[in-house]
Design a protein around this motif. Structure first.
Motif, PDB file in Angstrom:
ATOM      1  N   THR A 250      41.652 -55.093  16.058  1.00  0.00           N
ATOM      2  CA  THR A 250      42.300 -55.380  14.778  1.00  0.00           C
ATOM      3  C   THR A 250      41.458 -56.381  14.008  1.00  0.00           C
ATOM      4  O   THR A 250      40.959 -57.341  14.575  1.00  0.00           O
ATOM      5  CB  THR A 250      43.715 -55.950  15.014  1.00  0.00           C
ATOM      6  OG1 THR A 250      44.504 -54.971  15.693  1.00  0.00           O
ATOM      7  CG2 THR A 250      44.381 -56.312  13.692  1.00  0.00           C
ATOM      8  N   GLU A 251      41.304 -56.138  12.723  1.00  0.00           N
ATOM      9  CA  GLU A 251      40.560 -57.063  11.872  1.00  0.00           C
ATOM     10  C   GLU A 251      41.490 -57.647  10.815  1.00  0.00           C
ATOM     11  O   GLU A 251      42.347 -56.939  10.275  1.00  0.00           O
ATOM     12  CB  GLU A 251      39.383 -56.358  11.190  1.00  0.00           C
ATOM     13  CG  GLU A 251      38.244 -56.041  12.129  1.00  0.00           C
ATOM     14  CD  GLU A 251      36.979 -55.619  11.382  1.00  0.00           C
ATOM     15  OE1 GLU A 251      37.032 -55.554  10.137  1.00  0.00           O
ATOM     16  OE2 GLU A 251      35.963 -55.359  12.035  1.00  0.00           O
ATOM     17  N   CYS A 274      37.992 -64.126  19.482  1.00  0.00           N
ATOM     18  CA  CYS A 274      37.789 -63.378  18.242  1.00  0.00           C
ATOM     19  C   CYS A 274      36.369 -63.589  17.735  1.00  0.00           C
ATOM     20  O   CYS A 274      35.679 -64.519  18.148  1.00  0.00           O
ATOM     21  CB  CYS A 274      38.818 -63.785  17.185  1.00  0.00           C
ATOM     22  SG  CYS A 274      38.753 -65.521  16.703  1.00  0.00           S
ATOM     23  N   ARG A 285      36.083 -62.111   7.584  1.00  0.00           N
ATOM     24  CA  ARG A 285      36.759 -61.142   8.439  1.00  0.00           C
ATOM     25  C   ARG A 285      36.839 -61.701   9.855  1.00  0.00           C
ATOM     26  O   ARG A 285      35.846 -62.237  10.372  1.00  0.00           O
ATOM     27  CB  ARG A 285      36.021 -59.808   8.476  1.00  0.00           C
ATOM     28  CG  ARG A 285      36.210 -58.942   7.248  1.00  0.00           C
ATOM     29  CD  ARG A 285      35.573 -57.572   7.449  1.00  0.00           C
ATOM     30  NE  ARG A 285      34.155 -57.635   7.686  1.00  0.00           N
ATOM     31  CZ  ARG A 285      33.571 -57.299   8.832  1.00  0.00           C
ATOM     32  NH1 ARG A 285      34.309 -56.936   9.880  1.00  0.00           N
ATOM     33  NH2 ARG A 285      32.263 -57.373   8.967  1.00  0.00           N
ATOM     34  N   LYS A 287      37.715 -60.464  13.661  1.00  0.00           N
ATOM     35  CA  LYS A 287      37.965 -59.338  14.561  1.00  0.00           C
ATOM     36  C   LYS A 287      38.569 -59.862  15.858  1.00  0.00           C
ATOM     37  O   LYS A 287      37.983 -60.724  16.525  1.00  0.00           O
ATOM     38  CB  LYS A 287      36.668 -58.587  14.848  1.00  0.00           C
ATOM     39  CG  LYS A 287      36.880 -57.322  15.664  1.00  0.00           C
ATOM     40  CD  LYS A 287      35.608 -56.505  15.786  1.00  0.00           C
ATOM     41  CE  LYS A 287      35.867 -55.222  16.563  1.00  0.00           C
ATOM     42  NZ  LYS A 287      34.644 -54.391  16.669  1.00  0.00           N
ATOM     43  N   SER A 291      44.759 -57.841  20.354  1.00  0.00           N
ATOM     44  CA  SER A 291      45.296 -58.032  19.005  1.00  0.00           C
ATOM     45  C   SER A 291      46.799 -58.278  18.974  1.00  0.00           C
ATOM     46  O   SER A 291      47.288 -59.036  18.139  1.00  0.00           O
ATOM     47  CB  SER A 291      44.948 -56.824  18.131  1.00  0.00           C
ATOM     48  OG  SER A 291      45.435 -55.626  18.706  1.00  0.00           O
TER      49      SER A 291
END
Length: 336
Positions: A250-251, A274, A285, A287, A291
């Protein structure tokens, strides 16, 4: 409801030699190869589950379905469904299941769906007011009343498929097998079929097994997914776990009101697993790994520390995940 244990199916396939001389030799000395279409598959399904069995062409899912419906006899292993062993007690067993194959019809081509339904009611001995009320409900919820008296050969694909589903449910089975039920259908017909199946599962506790290449069907209907590859089970678990295991992560895209040094943000999120990527001085961003656990923590930490003008969460689609699974050699079975 369903118990499958160490299921195997082995086919012995004739290897034809080329040319006239090869064909002549095949008359006296045939060559064969052994293909293990299903290799040690095991899973259990509780009553009322709505789950998907997916895999690329040749993965073994169709062979598995045929053994579960009693069409094929397993080479080894055990299957028990609704208290029956499908290939041994087929006549009694089929009364408790419904089957829809997207490429094959169970309706009589020159008869109307109404006449086909009446014949099926006789076959399954579904009579009286209860049978009539159930059929009326199917006609209403699948919205087939407008063309139910036309010959099947004159129906569109979407109309015929809705009638096929109604035909498979005439005897009110406890278990429904759906093999590519929405292939080739337009968006509106797909939506109507999905709504009906969801309602059937919830109101009647009908257990439904779906095989499909349309990942939108899986996302709309199924919580549990079973994935096969090269005859083996490589995943059995929740759709959310499938996304976690095979997805690209998930970003989170943050847009800040002020310049935020990347190292400062990296220090703030240091305890979380992350990766950070700077889009520009105002946009970053993030990542995430794991998540489901990290998403709320990272969001709350960043938004409590900085002024954020915009935030966007991007997850892998199920279509991307299925592509990821089959873009590599799965090889070893991994059960969720």
């Amino acid at each position: 409801m369903i118990k499958v244990s160490q299921l195997q199916k082995v086919f012995r396939i004739h290897q034809a030699r080329s040319g006239l001389a090869g064909a002549f030799r095949d008359l006296f000395n045939r060559q064969y190869k052994t293909v293990k279409a299903v290799d040690g598959v095991s899973f259990q399904v509780e009553e009322g589950e709505f789950f998907a069995l997916i895999g690329e062409n040749g993965a073994g899912k169709s062979t598995t379905i045929k053994m579960m419906t009693g069409i094929l006899t397993p080479t080894d292993g055990e299957i028990t469904i609704n208290g029956f062993i499908p290939y041994k007690q087929r006549e009694d067993y089929v009364k408790s299941i419904g089957v829809v194959f997207g490429q094959r019809s169970q309706l009589w081509w020159d008869l109307s769906p109404t006449e086909s339904f009446r014949l099926l009611q006789r076959v399954y001995k579904v009579e009286g007011e209860d049978g009539k009320r159930w059929l009326d409900r199917l006609v209403e919820e699948l919205d087939i009343g407008g063309f139910i008296n036309q010959p099947v050969r004159k129906l569109s694909l979407g109309q015929r498929m809705r009638c096929e589903i109604a035909a498979s449910l005439i005897h009110k089975p406890r278990l429904l097998f759906l093999d590519e039920p929405t292939v080739g259908l337009d968006v509106l017909v797909k939506q109507k079929i999905r709504e009906f199946l969801r309602n059937l599962n919830e109101s009647e506790r009908t257990t439904i097994l779906l095989t499909t290449h349309d990942v939108s069907d899986i996302e709309a209907l199924c919580k549990r997914v079973i994935v096969m590859d090269q005859g083996k089970l490589i995943f059995d678990g929740m759709l959310s776990d499938l996304k976690e295991k095979w997805g690209n992560g998930t970003e989170i895209a943050f847009q800040f009101k002020h310049r935020i040094p990347l190292e400062e943000l990296r220090s703030l999120l240091g305890e979380y697993p992350c990766e950070l990527f700077a889009e520009n001085e105002y946009a970053v961003r993030v990542k995430l790994q794991r998540s489901r656990e990290m998403l709320p923590l990272v969001l709350s930490t960043v938004m409590a520390s900085y002024e954020v003008s915009d935030v966007k969460v991007m997850e892998s689609s199920t279509e991307d995940i299925v592509r990821n699974i089959y873009s590599v050699d799965s090889g070893v079975a991994v059960n969720g």
